[in-house]
Design a protein around this motif. Structure first.
Motif, PDB file in Angstrom:
ATOM      1  N   PRO A 186      45.624  31.297  41.658  1.00 33.69           N
ATOM      2  CA  PRO A 186      44.800  32.280  40.509  1.00 33.69           C
ATOM      3  C   PRO A 186      44.090  31.416  39.697  1.00 33.69           C
ATOM      4  CG  PRO A 186      47.089  32.701  40.924  1.00 33.69           C
ATOM      5  CD  PRO A 186      46.929  31.406  41.706  1.00 33.69           C
ATOM      6  N   LEU A 187      44.721  30.379  39.355  1.00 36.85           N
ATOM      7  CA  LEU A 187      43.766  29.421  38.407  1.00 36.85           C
ATOM      8  C   LEU A 187      44.398  28.044  38.333  1.00 36.85           C
ATOM      9  CD1 LEU A 187      41.925  29.268  35.785  1.00 36.85           C
ATOM     10  CD2 LEU A 187      43.753  29.898  34.175  1.00 36.85           C
ATOM     11  N   SER A 188      43.465  27.115  38.603  1.00 30.12           N
ATOM     12  CA  SER A 188      44.166  25.847  38.411  1.00 30.12           C
ATOM     13  C   SER A 188      43.734  25.305  36.953  1.00 30.12           C
ATOM     14  CB  SER A 188      43.082  24.850  39.322  1.00 30.12           C
ATOM     15  OG  SER A 188      43.129  23.570  38.927  1.00 30.12           O
ATOM     16  N   PRO A 189      44.794  24.502  36.587  1.00 29.26           N
ATOM     17  CA  PRO A 189      44.515  23.964  35.166  1.00 29.26           C
ATOM     18  C   PRO A 189      43.238  23.116  35.243  1.00 29.26           C
ATOM     19  CG  PRO A 189      46.290  23.070  36.199  1.00 29.26           C
ATOM     20  CD  PRO A 189      46.127  24.254  37.223  1.00 29.26           C
ATOM     21  N   PHE A 190      42.696  22.851  36.268  1.00 31.23           N
ATOM     22  CA  PHE A 190      41.662  21.477  36.307  1.00 31.23           C
ATOM     23  C   PHE A 190      40.330  22.267  36.474  1.00 31.23           C
ATOM     24  CE2 PHE A 190      45.555  19.554  38.270  1.00 31.23           C
ATOM     25  CZ  PHE A 190      45.809  18.774  37.232  1.00 31.23           C
ATOM     26  N   LYS A 191      40.199  23.589  36.585  1.00 30.25           N
ATOM     27  CA  LYS A 191      38.962  24.215  36.792  1.00 30.25           C
ATOM     28  C   LYS A 191      38.762  25.463  35.586  1.00 30.25           C
ATOM     29  CE  LYS A 191      39.198  23.395  41.775  1.00 30.25           C
ATOM     30  NZ  LYS A 191      38.592  23.275  42.623  1.00 30.25           N
ATOM     31  N   LYS A 192      37.421  25.615  35.205  1.00 28.54           N
ATOM     32  CA  LYS A 192      37.209  26.534  34.550  1.00 28.54           C
ATOM     33  C   LYS A 192      37.210  27.767  34.998  1.00 28.54           C
ATOM     34  CE  LYS A 192      33.524  23.628  33.118  1.00 28.54           C
ATOM     35  NZ  LYS A 192      32.156  23.614  32.913  1.00 28.54           N
ATOM     36  N   LYS A 193      37.942  28.750  34.437  1.00 23.40           N
ATOM     37  CA  LYS A 193      37.978  30.110  34.872  1.00 23.40           C
ATOM     38  C   LYS A 193      36.783  30.867  35.165  1.00 23.40           C
ATOM     39  CE  LYS A 193      41.363  33.516  34.990  1.00 23.40           C
ATOM     40  NZ  LYS A 193      42.596  34.248  34.434  1.00 23.40           N
ATOM     41  N   SER A 194      35.613  30.474  34.215  1.00 25.96           N
ATOM     42  CA  SER A 194      34.543  31.377  34.621  1.00 25.96           C
ATOM     43  C   SER A 194      33.891  30.904  35.626  1.00 25.96           C
ATOM     44  CB  SER A 194      33.525  30.940  33.158  1.00 25.96           C
ATOM     45  OG  SER A 194      33.341  29.509  33.345  1.00 25.96           O
ATOM     46  N   SER A 195      33.905  29.915  36.526  1.00 26.12           N
ATOM     47  CA  SER A 195      33.319  29.768  37.618  1.00 26.12           C
ATOM     48  C   SER A 195      34.158  30.241  38.987  1.00 26.12           C
ATOM     49  CB  SER A 195      33.122  28.207  37.837  1.00 26.12           C
ATOM     50  OG  SER A 195      34.504  27.464  38.077  1.00 26.12           O
ATOM     51  N   LEU A 196      35.239  30.738  38.493  1.00 17.27           N
ATOM     52  CA  LEU A 196      36.094  31.351  39.669  1.00 17.27           C
ATOM     53  C   LEU A 196      35.912  32.969  39.948  1.00 17.27           C
ATOM     54  CD1 LEU A 196      39.867  30.392  39.268  1.00 17.27           C
ATOM     55  CD2 LEU A 196      38.201  29.481  40.830  1.00 17.27           C
ATOM     56  N   LEU A 197      35.521  33.254  41.156  1.00 18.96           N
ATOM     57  CA  LEU A 197      35.320  34.578  41.416  1.00 18.96           C
ATOM     58  C   LEU A 197      36.658  35.208  41.236  1.00 18.96           C
ATOM     59  CD1 LEU A 197      33.335  34.675  45.055  1.00 18.96           C
ATOM     60  CD2 LEU A 197      32.590  35.094  42.635  1.00 18.96           C
ATOM     61  N   ASP A 198      36.797  36.549  41.200  1.00 14.48           N
ATOM     62  CA  ASP A 198      38.194  37.322  40.996  1.00 14.48           C
ATOM     63  C   ASP A 198      39.067  36.837  42.240  1.00 14.48           C
ATOM     64  OD1 ASP A 198      39.444  40.078  42.490  1.00 14.48           O
ATOM     65  OD2 ASP A 198      39.507  39.894  40.043  1.00 14.48           O
ATOM     66  N   ASN A 199      40.530  36.750  41.829  1.00 13.41           N
ATOM     67  CA  ASN A 199      41.343  36.339  42.763  1.00 13.41           C
ATOM     68  C   ASN A 199      41.712  37.127  44.084  1.00 13.41           C
ATOM     69  OD1 ASN A 199      42.480  34.583  40.853  1.00 13.41           O
ATOM     70  ND2 ASN A 199      44.212  36.151  40.389  1.00 13.41           N
ATOM     71  N   HIS A 200      41.161  38.574  43.969  1.00 13.15           N
ATOM     72  CA  HIS A 200      41.055  39.423  45.134  1.00 13.15           C
ATOM     73  C   HIS A 200      39.826  39.079  46.006  1.00 13.15           C
ATOM     74  CE1 HIS A 200      45.085  40.983  44.572  1.00 13.15           C
ATOM     75  NE2 HIS A 200      44.862  41.197  43.348  1.00 13.15           N
ATOM     76  N   GLN A 201      38.852  38.597  45.260  1.00 12.57           N
ATOM     77  CA  GLN A 201      37.447  38.611  45.974  1.00 12.57           C
ATOM     78  C   GLN A 201      37.876  37.365  46.723  1.00 12.57           C
ATOM     79  OE1 GLN A 201      34.947  38.536  42.714  1.00 12.57           O
ATOM     80  NE2 GLN A 201      33.991  40.688  43.242  1.00 12.57           N
ATOM     81  N   ARG A 202      38.431  36.097  46.163  1.00 17.08           N
ATOM     82  CA  ARG A 202      38.580  35.042  46.949  1.00 17.08           C
ATOM     83  C   ARG A 202      39.620  35.101  48.053  1.00 17.08           C
ATOM     84  NH1 ARG A 202      40.978  31.392  43.679  1.00 17.08           N
ATOM     85  NH2 ARG A 202      41.497  32.984  42.194  1.00 17.08           N
ATOM     86  N   LEU A 203      40.579  35.926  47.962  1.00 17.40           N
ATOM     87  CA  LEU A 203      41.539  36.147  48.823  1.00 17.40           C
ATOM     88  C   LEU A 203      41.007  37.044  50.134  1.00 17.40           C
ATOM     89  CD1 LEU A 203      44.721  36.426  49.809  1.00 17.40           C
ATOM     90  CD2 LEU A 203      44.877  38.592  48.716  1.00 17.40           C
ATOM     91  N   GLU A 204      40.040  37.857  49.892  1.00 18.10           N
ATOM     92  CA  GLU A 204      39.288  38.543  50.894  1.00 18.10           C
ATOM     93  C   GLU A 204      38.306  37.594  51.823  1.00 18.10           C
ATOM     94  OE1 GLU A 204      37.353  41.766  53.170  1.00 18.10           O
ATOM     95  OE2 GLU A 204      39.348  41.539  51.909  1.00 18.10           O
ATOM     96  N   MET A 205      38.040  36.732  51.003  1.00 25.77           N
ATOM     97  CA  MET A 205      37.172  35.466  51.904  1.00 25.77           C
ATOM     98  C   MET A 205      38.062  34.884  52.758  1.00 25.77           C
ATOM     99  SD  MET A 205      34.127  34.202  49.350  1.00 25.77           S
ATOM    100  CE  MET A 205      35.114  33.607  48.010  1.00 25.77           C
ATOM    101  N   VAL A 206      39.302  34.271  52.228  1.00 25.17           N
ATOM    102  CA  VAL A 206      40.185  33.773  53.058  1.00 25.17           C
ATOM    103  C   VAL A 206      40.708  34.583  54.193  1.00 25.17           C
ATOM    104  CG1 VAL A 206      42.314  32.565  53.208  1.00 25.17           C
ATOM    105  CG2 VAL A 206      40.912  32.179  51.149  1.00 25.17           C
ATOM    106  N   TYR A 207      40.942  36.007  54.080  1.00 22.29           N
ATOM    107  CA  TYR A 207      41.191  36.818  54.891  1.00 22.29           C
ATOM    108  C   TYR A 207      40.200  36.876  56.001  1.00 22.29           C
ATOM    109  CZ  TYR A 207      41.536  41.165  57.789  1.00 22.29           C
ATOM    110  OH  TYR A 207      41.592  42.068  58.558  1.00 22.29           O
TER     111      TYR A 207
END
Length: 192
Positions: free
Chosen positions: A39-60
């Protein structure tokens, strides 16, 4: 069943991730590889992350044609900040019939001794390490450790950061993404 856990933000998942995971599923003692979407890595800025479920959809979408590769949202429900040891403990409770191993690049092995409860992880889980082109010395602290397995997987130097920047710049990066992921990214106008 022995399951390899491949942790990442997968923002986006790309052919490098798939190649490494499939290699491990086919050429190691692992029966399956689960892509654990962080969901969120302490080493990455949250603003650059797509929504959790959008990233999960890509992995699916990336893994749906591979019977040994699976998406996992297991960390979505765990309290933050979350550490790998907490995820492993939770998985062992939930899926006691499975054995879990970690998958990491050589670059991550260099800082593994700084992870929370890394000794407990090493006592209870195998670690499969794939090669990376990295600067500096190779980690020797764990040489000969019976739980650490160096795997002769292809070296994949593709980064999600490069892909995001290239999309933003209007470059064609289609060959770097699994076809179903490319279609989703294009349809949703991600990273533009």
């Amino acid at each position: 069943m022995k399951i390899g856990l491949y942790f990442g933000t997968f923002n986006p998942i790309h052919v490098g991730h798939l190649t490494i995971a499939n290699h491990l599923a086919e050429h190691s003692a692992l029966d399956q590889v689960w892509f654990v979407v962080t969901p969120l890595s302490p080493f990455k800025k949250k603003s650059s992350l797509l929504d959790n479920h959008q990233r999960l959809e890509m992995v699916y979408r990336a893994t749906k044609d591979y019977n040994k590769l699976r998406p996992s949202d297991i960390e979505f429900s765990l309290p933050e900040p979350n550490y790998t040891i907490d995820t492993l403990t939770y998985l062992l409770e939930k899926f006691s019939e499975h054995e879990f191993a970690l998958i990491m690049g050589e670059d991550n092995l260099k800082s593994f001794h700084k992870w929370k409860n890394y000794e407990v992880i090493l006592d209870n889980h195998d670690i499969y390490v794939y090669p990376r082109i990295s600067e500096g010395n190779i980690e020797t602290r764990f040489d000969g450790h019976p739980k650490i397995h160096h795997v002769d997987a292809p070296i994949m130097e593709i980064s999600s950061t490069f892909i995001r920047k290239s999309i933003k710049a209007g470059k064609n990066i289609r060959p770097l993404l699994p076809e179903h992921v490319w279609e989703y990214v294009d349809e949703m106008n991600f990273y533009k």
